[in-house]
Design a protein around this motif. Sequence first.
Motif, PDB file in Angstrom:
ATOM      1  N   LEU A   1      68.277 -10.666  12.004  1.00 35.07           N
ATOM      2  CA  LEU A   1      67.203  -9.932  11.345  1.00 35.07           C
ATOM      3  C   LEU A   1      67.580  -9.533   9.924  1.00 35.07           C
ATOM      4  O   LEU A   1      68.727  -9.191   9.646  1.00 35.07           O
ATOM      5  CB  LEU A   1      66.852  -8.670  12.141  1.00 35.07           C
ATOM      6  N   ARG A   2      66.595  -9.577   9.053  1.00 33.11           N
ATOM      7  CA  ARG A   2      66.727  -9.053   7.696  1.00 33.11           C
ATOM      8  C   ARG A   2      65.553  -8.124   7.418  1.00 33.11           C
ATOM      9  O   ARG A   2      64.457  -8.329   7.933  1.00 33.11           O
ATOM     10  CB  ARG A   2      66.724 -10.175   6.653  1.00 33.11           C
ATOM     11  N   CYS A   3      65.780  -7.136   6.578  1.00 36.93           N
ATOM     12  CA  CYS A   3      64.706  -6.238   6.170  1.00 36.93           C
ATOM     13  C   CYS A   3      63.701  -7.013   5.319  1.00 36.93           C
ATOM     14  O   CYS A   3      64.083  -7.746   4.401  1.00 36.93           O
ATOM     15  CB  CYS A   3      65.268  -5.060   5.376  1.00 36.93           C
ATOM     16  N   ALA A   4      62.419  -6.851   5.630  1.00 31.02           N
ATOM     17  CA  ALA A   4      61.375  -7.564   4.890  1.00 31.02           C
ATOM     18  C   ALA A   4      61.210  -7.037   3.476  1.00 31.02           C
ATOM     19  O   ALA A   4      60.571  -7.687   2.648  1.00 31.02           O
ATOM     20  CB  ALA A   4      60.043  -7.449   5.638  1.00 31.02           C
ATOM     21  N   ARG A   5      61.802  -5.882   3.183  1.00 31.16           N
ATOM     22  CA  ARG A   5      61.654  -5.299   1.853  1.00 31.16           C
ATOM     23  C   ARG A   5      62.884  -5.524   0.972  1.00 31.16           C
ATOM     24  O   ARG A   5      62.775  -6.015  -0.143  1.00 31.16           O
ATOM     25  CB  ARG A   5      61.368  -3.802   1.967  1.00 31.16           C
ATOM     26  N   CYS A   6      64.063  -5.183   1.485  1.00 30.02           N
ATOM     27  CA  CYS A   6      65.270  -5.282   0.658  1.00 30.02           C
ATOM     28  C   CYS A   6      66.142  -6.481   1.009  1.00 30.02           C
ATOM     29  O   CYS A   6      67.040  -6.842   0.251  1.00 30.02           O
ATOM     30  CB  CYS A   6      66.094  -4.000   0.762  1.00 30.02           C
ATOM     31  N   GLY A   7      65.906  -7.090   2.172  1.00 32.18           N
ATOM     32  CA  GLY A   7      66.657  -8.276   2.555  1.00 32.18           C
ATOM     33  C   GLY A   7      67.983  -8.010   3.235  1.00 32.18           C
ATOM     34  O   GLY A   7      68.707  -8.947   3.576  1.00 32.18           O
ATOM     35  N   LYS A   8      68.337  -6.754   3.470  1.00 37.41           N
ATOM     36  CA  LYS A   8      69.616  -6.446   4.110  1.00 37.41           C
ATOM     37  C   LYS A   8      69.600  -6.865   5.581  1.00 37.41           C
ATOM     38  O   LYS A   8      68.611  -6.646   6.277  1.00 37.41           O
ATOM     39  CB  LYS A   8      69.903  -4.947   4.020  1.00 37.41           C
ATOM     40  N   PRO A   9      70.710  -7.446   6.075  1.00 40.44           N
ATOM     41  CA  PRO A   9      70.797  -7.742   7.511  1.00 40.44           C
ATOM     42  C   PRO A   9      70.786  -6.438   8.306  1.00 40.44           C
ATOM     43  O   PRO A   9      71.336  -5.425   7.869  1.00 40.44           O
ATOM     44  CB  PRO A   9      72.147  -8.456   7.641  1.00 40.44           C
ATOM     45  N   MET A  10      70.172  -6.477   9.480  1.00 40.46           N
ATOM     46  CA  MET A  10      70.092  -5.265  10.299  1.00 40.46           C
ATOM     47  C   MET A  10      70.014  -5.657  11.765  1.00 40.46           C
ATOM     48  O   MET A  10      69.477  -6.712  12.116  1.00 40.46           O
ATOM     49  CB  MET A  10      68.857  -4.441   9.914  1.00 40.46           C
ATOM     50  N   CYS A  11      70.545  -4.805  12.609  1.00 40.35           N
ATOM     51  CA  CYS A  11      70.460  -5.033  14.046  1.00 40.35           C
ATOM     52  C   CYS A  11      69.151  -4.429  14.559  1.00 40.35           C
ATOM     53  O   CYS A  11      68.495  -3.661  13.844  1.00 40.35           O
ATOM     54  CB  CYS A  11      71.655  -4.403  14.752  1.00 40.35           C
ATOM     55  N   PRO A  12      68.740  -4.746  15.785  1.00 43.55           N
ATOM     56  CA  PRO A  12      67.487  -4.184  16.309  1.00 43.55           C
ATOM     57  C   PRO A  12      67.438  -2.661  16.271  1.00 43.55           C
ATOM     58  O   PRO A  12      66.382  -2.077  16.036  1.00 43.55           O
ATOM     59  CB  PRO A  12      67.455  -4.711  17.746  1.00 43.55           C
ATOM     60  N   GLU A  13      68.595  -2.016  16.474  1.00 43.37           N
ATOM     61  CA  GLU A  13      68.623  -0.550  16.460  1.00 43.37           C
ATOM     62  C   GLU A  13      68.266   0.012  15.090  1.00 43.37           C
ATOM     63  O   GLU A  13      67.678   1.095  14.980  1.00 43.37           O
ATOM     64  CB  GLU A  13      70.014  -0.057  16.872  1.00 43.37           C
ATOM     65  N   CYS A  14      68.613  -0.721  14.041  1.00 42.18           N
ATOM     66  CA  CYS A  14      68.372  -0.248  12.675  1.00 42.18           C
ATOM     67  C   CYS A  14      67.059  -0.758  12.099  1.00 42.18           C
ATOM     68  O   CYS A  14      66.734  -0.465  10.947  1.00 42.18           O
ATOM     69  CB  CYS A  14      69.523  -0.674  11.763  1.00 42.18           C
ATOM     70  N   SER A  15      66.312  -1.537  12.861  1.00 41.52           N
ATOM     71  CA  SER A  15      65.050  -2.090  12.363  1.00 41.52           C
ATOM     72  C   SER A  15      63.889  -1.183  12.732  1.00 41.52           C
ATOM     73  O   SER A  15      63.936  -0.450  13.713  1.00 41.52           O
ATOM     74  CB  SER A  15      64.819  -3.488  12.938  1.00 41.52           C
TER      75      SER A  15
END
Length: 267
Positions: free
Chosen positions: A119-133
């Motif tokens: 997963l990546r943030c749709a706004r900033c592009g940072k990788p993130m796990c489901p918990e942080c999404s």
Amino acid sequence: MTQASRTEEAKLGAANLVQRGIAAARAGEREEARSLLTRATDQDPDNAQAWLELAGVVEDLQLKRTHLRRALQLKPFDEEARLGLERVEQKLGIASPDTQLAEEETLYCTWHPDRETLLRCARCGKPMCPECSRRHPVGLRCKECAVALRSPLYKVSVGDFVVAGLVGLVLSTIAAGVMTFIGGLWFLALFIGPAIGGFVADTMSRVVRNKRGRGMQVLAGVCIVLGAMIAGVLLLGFPAGAFRVFTNIGLLIYIVLGIGAAAARLN
């Protein structure tokens, strides 16, 4: 009108069409949704959400793929568009270079470096796990970007409320006067109420550059009720006319259905 003003007006109009298209899609009116979202992409070809939502209501897989690729061109880190494109290309039996690269690349959550993720943030592009999404109307966002940028359509100033309120009150008063003259033909309110409520809401929105939202919904409801009371006073005098709204079944039906229609239009 300057070019910048015309461009801004087109973007606001497209954003309005996107919201109406989303509402139509949720109501199961896919043909209407396709029409509205197509108009949105025509008005603002750089509206990534319009392309993404349009991909969701077209049936043809190749066309769906085209729309999703356009959305990704505009927002390369939009996770919803990327996953949608991946699913469509799997059905078509093809894989784009972007999809292949995403499959080969190993990402780790920005906040939990020990966790692999796709997963990546749709706004900033940072990788993130489901918990942080965080789920967002335009894709998944990280917890830092979770506070959505509000659409200009939902930013209503005090001046906008004043102008929209005056217009809504005048229209509602006239409409309630017509309903009072109808008198015993209360069943007509079943048809007239939603039509008038929608017309009042649309006009209020147009005079303030298509603004909408909870505040506009409440304002439209207040205008419809006050308009009925003012019409009663003008036609029947005070205080009897002001409280006729609570004893006339036709007016009550008109008010309830009118407010419901207005709220739906300004959502």
